[in-house]
Design an enzyme around this catalytic site. Structure first.
Site, PDB file in Angstrom:
ATOM      1  N   ARG A  57       6.452  -2.872   3.196  1.00 27.09           N
ATOM      2  CA  ARG A  57       7.677  -3.211   3.652  1.00 27.09           C
ATOM      3  C   ARG A  57       8.459  -1.661   4.188  1.00 27.09           C
ATOM      4  O   ARG A  57       9.439  -1.729   5.152  1.00 27.09           O
ATOM      5  CB  ARG A  57       8.746  -3.499   2.660  1.00 27.09           C
ATOM      6  CG  ARG A  57       8.436  -5.073   2.211  1.00 27.09           C
ATOM      7  CD  ARG A  57       9.307  -5.723   1.131  1.00 27.09           C
ATOM      8  NE  ARG A  57       9.295  -4.584  -0.153  1.00 27.09           N
ATOM      9  CZ  ARG A  57       9.896  -4.807  -1.074  1.00 27.09           C
ATOM     10  NH1 ARG A  57      10.996  -5.248  -0.925  1.00 27.09           N
ATOM     11  NH2 ARG A  57       9.877  -3.910  -2.322  1.00 27.09           N
ATOM     12  N   ASP A  92       7.081  -8.107   4.935  1.00 27.18           N
ATOM     13  CA  ASP A  92       7.204  -8.628   3.453  1.00 27.18           C
ATOM     14  C   ASP A  92       6.548  -9.618   3.360  1.00 27.18           C
ATOM     15  O   ASP A  92       6.548 -10.448   4.116  1.00 27.18           O
ATOM     16  CB  ASP A  92       8.609  -8.795   3.498  1.00 27.18           C
ATOM     17  CG  ASP A  92       9.383  -8.938   2.079  1.00 27.18           C
ATOM     18  OD1 ASP A  92       8.370  -9.305   1.491  1.00 27.18           O
ATOM     19  OD2 ASP A  92      10.428  -8.747   1.815  1.00 27.18           O
ATOM     20  N   TYR A 134       8.326 -13.143 -15.175  1.00 25.66           N
ATOM     21  CA  TYR A 134       7.112 -12.242 -14.699  1.00 25.66           C
ATOM     22  C   TYR A 134       5.911 -12.920 -15.083  1.00 25.66           C
ATOM     23  O   TYR A 134       4.791 -12.769 -14.490  1.00 25.66           O
ATOM     24  CB  TYR A 134       7.472 -10.734 -15.304  1.00 25.66           C
ATOM     25  CG  TYR A 134       6.338  -9.710 -14.778  1.00 25.66           C
ATOM     26  CD1 TYR A 134       5.893  -9.678 -13.412  1.00 25.66           C
ATOM     27  CD2 TYR A 134       5.383  -9.264 -15.836  1.00 25.66           C
ATOM     28  CE1 TYR A 134       5.008  -8.617 -13.055  1.00 25.66           C
ATOM     29  CE2 TYR A 134       4.512  -8.551 -15.281  1.00 25.66           C
ATOM     30  CZ  TYR A 134       4.224  -8.389 -14.136  1.00 25.66           C
ATOM     31  OH  TYR A 134       3.054  -7.257 -13.597  1.00 25.66           O
ATOM     32  N   LYS A 192       2.399 -13.948 -13.065  1.00 30.85           N
ATOM     33  CA  LYS A 192       1.134 -13.428 -13.358  1.00 30.85           C
ATOM     34  C   LYS A 192       0.205 -14.506 -13.929  1.00 30.85           C
ATOM     35  O   LYS A 192      -1.136 -14.411 -13.589  1.00 30.85           O
ATOM     36  CB  LYS A 192       1.150 -12.115 -14.098  1.00 30.85           C
ATOM     37  CG  LYS A 192       1.926 -11.054 -13.271  1.00 30.85           C
ATOM     38  CD  LYS A 192       1.075 -10.630 -11.872  1.00 30.85           C
ATOM     39  CE  LYS A 192       1.552  -9.646 -11.180  1.00 30.85           C
ATOM     40  NZ  LYS A 192       0.879  -9.201 -10.164  1.00 30.85           N
ATOM     41  N   THR A 209       3.080   3.683 -12.905  1.00 30.76           N
ATOM     42  CA  THR A 209       3.384   3.726 -11.480  1.00 30.76           C
ATOM     43  C   THR A 209       4.797   3.817 -11.496  1.00 30.76           C
ATOM     44  O   THR A 209       5.577   3.934 -12.161  1.00 30.76           O
ATOM     45  CB  THR A 209       2.515   2.662 -10.883  1.00 30.76           C
ATOM     46  OG1 THR A 209       2.998   1.242 -11.292  1.00 30.76           O
ATOM     47  CG2 THR A 209       0.898   2.494 -11.088  1.00 30.76           C
ATOM     48  N   ALA A 264       0.805  -1.244  -0.031  1.00 27.67           N
ATOM     49  CA  ALA A 264       0.110  -0.060   0.212  1.00 27.67           C
ATOM     50  C   ALA A 264       0.686   1.106   0.149  1.00 27.67           C
ATOM     51  O   ALA A 264       0.249   2.441   0.017  1.00 27.67           O
ATOM     52  CB  ALA A 264      -0.830   0.081   1.203  1.00 27.67           C
ATOM     53  N   GLY A 274      -3.301  -3.645 -17.820  1.00 29.25           N
ATOM     54  CA  GLY A 274      -2.323  -3.517 -18.965  1.00 29.25           C
ATOM     55  C   GLY A 274      -1.242  -2.284 -18.359  1.00 29.25           C
ATOM     56  O   GLY A 274      -1.238  -1.951 -17.285  1.00 29.25           O
TER      57      GLY A 274
END
Length: 252
Positions: A34, A60, A153, A157, A188, A10, A184
């Site tokens: 973390r 974590d 990766y 997912k 960020t 968050a 998609g």
């Protein structure tokens, strides 16, 4: 009585935007991350701005003992959990499989897959005891379409996609909803983390088109969590208009 949501990861990105959105709608929030200083400062901000209760837990998700110590022993007043948002996740590196770093692989698998499992298992007793609740897992279009240099990766997912389906089946008997949301390209910290702080490479990720924002995705998460009890969005892929799927983009 305000509803309660647990949000992992968050301190940035979708998780932070989601916490802001739910708090604005008067949900009490359990936020995890973390980065201790950032997490507690964000909790104070949410309390002051929205006048909701916030519990910030520093750990974590890769560390199973930490997950169960914190989430498996919530204070009594926080155990009426309505929604779990499994948001914590990341990508590291963008190399062909023969050039990949096994340490990066471990981190992605331990966070994106095992971390999601640990958190879900720790929280489920609160949901099954009430025979209600909603688990929302943040996947990715990378779990739907494999692309060059995405290898581990994408695999992590894809596991989130499959696990979400499996959870949905297994938890039907407890009347618990399970949704998977697969964003998609979204601007960020994702690209910066993936390229390990190389901001030039990160900037190239979004060049030539308008990506999703964290707030866009947070609004979709909130909508998914706010539907009537008899409605569940099972699986939702969302991209910006310039993106057809995990591979094809239209760039200016």
């Amino acid at each position: 009585m305000n509803k309660i949501i647990i949000i992992t990861g968050a301190t940035s990105g979708f998780g932070k935007a989601a916490a802001e959105k739910f708090a604005a709608e008067k949900w009490n929030c359990i936020i995890t991350g973390r980065r201790e200083e950032q997490l507690h400062a964000f909790a104070d901000e949410l309390r002051t701005k929205y006048h909701v209760r916030v519990l910030s837990l520093v750990f974590d998700v890769q560390q199973r003992d930490q997950v169960f110590a914190h989430l498996g022993n919530l204070p009594e007043e926080w155990r009426q959990v309505d929604v779990l948002l499994n948001n914590a996740g990341l990508a590291l590196g963008r190399e062909h499989i023969d050039q990949g770093d096994p340490d990066d692989w471990d981190t992605m698998i331990d966070t994106n897959v095992k971390g999601l499992l640990y958190v879900t298992r720790a929280v489920l007793p609160y949901l099954t005891a009430r025979r209600q609740g909603h688990i929302i897992n943040l996947g990715s279009v990378a779990g739907k379409d494999v692309y060059e240099n995405g290898n581990v990766y994408c695999a992590s997912k894809a596991a989130v996609d499959t696990l979400s389906h499996a959870m949905r089946i297994d938890l039907l008997q407890h009347s618990i909803k399970v949704s998977a949301i697969h964003p998609g390209a979204a601007k960020t910290e994702f690209a910066s983390v993936r390229f390990k702080g190389d901001e030039d490479k990160a900037a190239q990720t979004y060049k030539g088109f308008e990506p999703l924002s964290a707030e866009d995705v947070a609004g979709i998460i909130y909508y998914t969590a706010s539907l009537p009890a008899h409605i569940c969005i099972n699986d939702l892929v969302v991209t910006c208009t310039a993106q057809a799927d995990g591979i094809y983009f239209f760039k200016q």
